[in-house]
Structures are given as C-alpha cells and as structure tokens.
Scaffold this motif. Structure first.
Motif, mmCIF file in Angstrom:
data_model
loop_
_atom_site.group_PDB
_atom_site.id
_atom_site.type_symbol
_atom_site.label_atom_id
_atom_site.label_comp_id
_atom_site.label_asym_id
_atom_site.label_seq_id
_atom_site.Cartn_x
_atom_site.Cartn_y
_atom_site.Cartn_z
ATOM 1 N N CYS A 208 -31.006 10.187 22.809
ATOM 2 C CA CYS A 208 -31.501 9.740 21.588
ATOM 3 C C CYS A 208 -30.963 11.271 20.904
ATOM 4 N N CYS A 215 -28.039 4.364 23.649
ATOM 5 C CA CYS A 215 -29.174 3.477 24.473
ATOM 6 C C CYS A 215 -28.554 2.731 25.229
ATOM 7 N N CYS A 218 -29.627 5.146 28.365
ATOM 8 C CA CYS A 218 -31.252 5.468 28.178
ATOM 9 C C CYS A 218 -32.021 5.302 29.255
ATOM 10 N N ALA A 221 -35.057 2.821 27.238
ATOM 11 C CA ALA A 221 -34.588 1.920 26.308
ATOM 12 C C ALA A 221 -35.220 0.504 27.029
ATOM 13 N N ASP A 222 -35.941 0.213 27.653
ATOM 14 C CA ASP A 222 -36.832 -0.949 27.638
ATOM 15 C C ASP A 222 -38.307 -0.648 26.995
ATOM 16 N N CYS A 224 -38.300 0.637 24.099
ATOM 17 C CA CYS A 224 -37.797 1.442 22.793
ATOM 18 C C CYS A 224 -37.232 0.148 22.109
ATOM 19 N N ALA A 227 -33.866 -0.187 20.485
ATOM 20 C CA ALA A 227 -32.875 0.135 21.535
ATOM 21 C C ALA A 227 -32.081 -1.430 20.929
ATOM 22 N N GLU A 228 -32.624 -2.737 20.993
ATOM 23 C CA GLU A 228 -32.402 -3.953 20.515
ATOM 24 C C GLU A 228 -31.966 -3.830 19.489
#
Ligand code: SF4
Length: 233
Positions: A208, A215, A218, A221-222, A224, A227-228
C-alpha cells in the motif's frame, strides 16, 4: 471513498485486517533492537529519518562505547552529535538523547525496570514530558521497550486507515483520534499492538505504497474501497 462507521463494524474489521496481514507477511519480529536501551535510542533517532541511517548511528554509538544512558549523559553534546550524525538532525537528536538519559538517571538511577514499573497511561504522560518525546516516539517506547499496550500511529498506518475508509471521530482528527480507532476496538494487548503496527508498516512500505499501491495483489483488496476507486495523488 465509503466511510465506515466506528462501531461494532470496526471490532469485526480490525481483527480481519490483522489476520490477513499476518497470514500474508508472517511475524515481523519488531522492534529491531537487542535491548530496551537500544529500542529507546532507535525510537528517538528514527524521527524523520530512514531506518538505514539509524542503524549507522547505532553502530557509531557502539563503536564509540557510548552504549548506556550514563555514557550518553556524560558525553559533551557536540561530541554526541558527531557520533550520531548519520541519523540527520543530529544536534537536535543529541539533545533529545541526553534529555532522556538525564531523566532516567536522575529519577530512576538509570534503571528502566523502575521507570517502567507504572501503568501505560502514567508512563505515557511521563514520557511526553521529556524533551523530544512526541506521541509516536512515546508509543514506540511503550509498546516495544516497556511492552505496554499503546498503539503506534505513524504516517504509514494512517495511510492504510484512510484508504480502508475508516473514519476517525472529530473534524480534524489527529494522532489520538486515529489511535483510538485501534485502542477502542481491540483488546489492550501489547503483543497484538506490537505485531499489528509492524505488519501495517510492512504493508505500507511494500504494497500500500504512497503512489501506485499494488491493489491487484493486496490481501485487503476486498475490504478496501480504495481498491476499486483508485488512489488520487
Ligand atoms: S487495496 Fe490498495 S489501497 Fe487498499 S489497502 Fe490494499 S494496496 Fe492499499
């Protein structure tokens, strides 16, 4: 970025973040130092300086046989500054090291066991009263030298908190508001605080990162929202 409420949600989220980081990176073995003296000196020297420069300054202190609070206190301040010059801001840091050394010697006869025979809140207040000891350095000393539960909140940790969409309370949240996110939602457990902070630092350094975080690979990611949405520099 989606704001996460600071509530039971955090009590669920933070242990998940910890577990993901631990499973990805393993135990970090912090703090790098063989004694409480070395941890404290390193915590002061690392202010505004990369760790590699701290290591050089620590090696110089050893080579100069300036490896105790008494030795630090008795060396002329300009000589001490030259010994630690690789750490940057060396005049200011020499003064800080001597202030800490004098405090331990004058109040506890140089005995950290006596100094640390306190509770975390009282010791934190005392540390903050010493010249050159700010909140982050005090918490470094508390968790890594005194083994007391006080969560270290550095810029790396704040970056991850922000990107995870965790919002501290208050209009202009400062160090204490970020720290409270962890301390109010995790058990007061010094080994947990030790490892969690070390893992967050590792994650911020290698995944990060400030610019162009990785991302895609990472482990968070799911969890955060960033991330999107991507990072705006
Ligand atoms: S998904 Fe990206 S922004 Fe979020 S914690 Fe991971 S690296 Fe950082």
């Amino acid at each position: 970025m989606t704001a996460r409420p600071r509530s039971d949600t955090l009590r669920d989220l933070l242990p998940r973040v910890y577990r993901r980081l631990y499973d990805s990176y393993g135990p970090q073995g912090w703090w790098p130092g063989e004694s409480r003296f070395e941890i404290i000196v390193g915590a002061i020297l690392t202010q505004s300086t990369a760790w590699v420069n701290v290591e050089k300054a620590l090696a110089s202190l050893r080579a100069a046989e300036c490896w105790s609070f008494y030795a630090i206190a008795s060396l002329p301040q300009d000589e001490l500054a030259l010994v630690i010059r690789s750490s940057g801001y060396y005049n200011a840091k020499a003064r800080k090291l001597q202030a800490f050394a004098h405090h331990v010697i004058e109040n506890y006869g140089g005995d950290l066991d006596r100094m640390f025979d306190s509770d975390a809140g009282r010791l934190r207040t005392e540390l903050l009263s010493i010249h050159g000891i700010g909140e982050e350095t005090a918490d470094d000393i508390l968790v890594y030298a005194a083994e007391m539960p006080s969560f270290v909140m550095d810029t790396y940790t704040r970056r991850i908190v922000d990107r995870l969409g965790i919002v501290p309370s208050g209009r202009n949240p400062g160090y204490g508001a970020y720290q409270a996110l962890f301390q109010d939602n995790l058990p007061a457990d010094a080994p947990l605080f030790n490892e969690f902070h070390a893992l967050l630092d590792h994650h911020a350094k290698y995944t990060c990162t400030k610019r162009a975080p990785l991302c895609g690979g990472c482990c968070l990611a799911d969890l955060c929202p960033t991330a999107e949405q991507g990072v705006r520099n």
